[in-house]
Write an enzyme that holds these catalytic residues in place. Structure first.
Site: not given
Ligand code: NI
Length: 160
Positions: A89-90, A51, A135, A131-132
């Site tokens: 999510c960012l 990210q 990614h 979730h992470e």
């Molecule tokens: Ni996320």
């Protein structure tokens, strides 16, 4: 410590698979510090290296108020149960939807110095860790639901 830019949905890097960390060095420490600062600054509860544009298997999650967990090369060893709850999510601003995740996870990871450890997470923290870790494999929470897929398509067509 510095706040880094968060890459957003539609950027192809988000779909790439991250590589394992092999050097537990100063650069890794700086990356983890910056990720934590960036996550706090942007109001997130978890962040993955990708990210901030770094394709390494590192995540930081908020484990409790003002308590943060750094996981390097995390691996899910075991899961139990399943529960649906809202996620955001960012990298995907202004979109939230319910996603089914394990209720419990057992995870193996390394700390910033290269020491291996395992830990258990339940409920919200388990969700956050899953979730992470997704990614790191280029998977986004919008991939799991029809509503999310419709939202995702806007960006993949470049209309976002
Ligand atoms: Ni996320």
């Amino acid at each position: 410590m510095s706040v880094r830019n968060i890459i957003k949905i539609g950027n192809a890097t988000l779909r790439k698979k991250s590589k394992p960390v092999t050097s537990f060095d100063e650069e890794l420490a700086t990356l983890l510090d910056d990720m934590k600062k960036t996550m706090i600054e942007k109001g997130g509860v978890g962040i993955a290296g990708v990210q901030v544009g770094v394709l390494r298997r590192v995540i930081v999650v908020e484990a409790d108020e003002n308590e943060y967990l750094e996981l390097v090369n995390p691996e899910i060893l075991k899961t139990k149960g399943s529960v649906k709850d809202s996620e955001g999510c960012l990298s995907i601003p202004d979109f939230y939807c319910d996603v089914k995740r394990p209720k419990y996870v057992l995870v193996k990871a390394f700390d910033r110095k290269g020491k291996e450890f395992t830990f258990e997470a339940k409920d919200y923290l388990a969700r956050c860790v899953c979730h992470e870790i997704d990614h790191l494999d280029g998977v986004l929470f919008v991939d799991y639901t029809d509503e999310g897929k419709r939202y995702r398509e806007k960006f993949e067509r470049g209309e976002g």
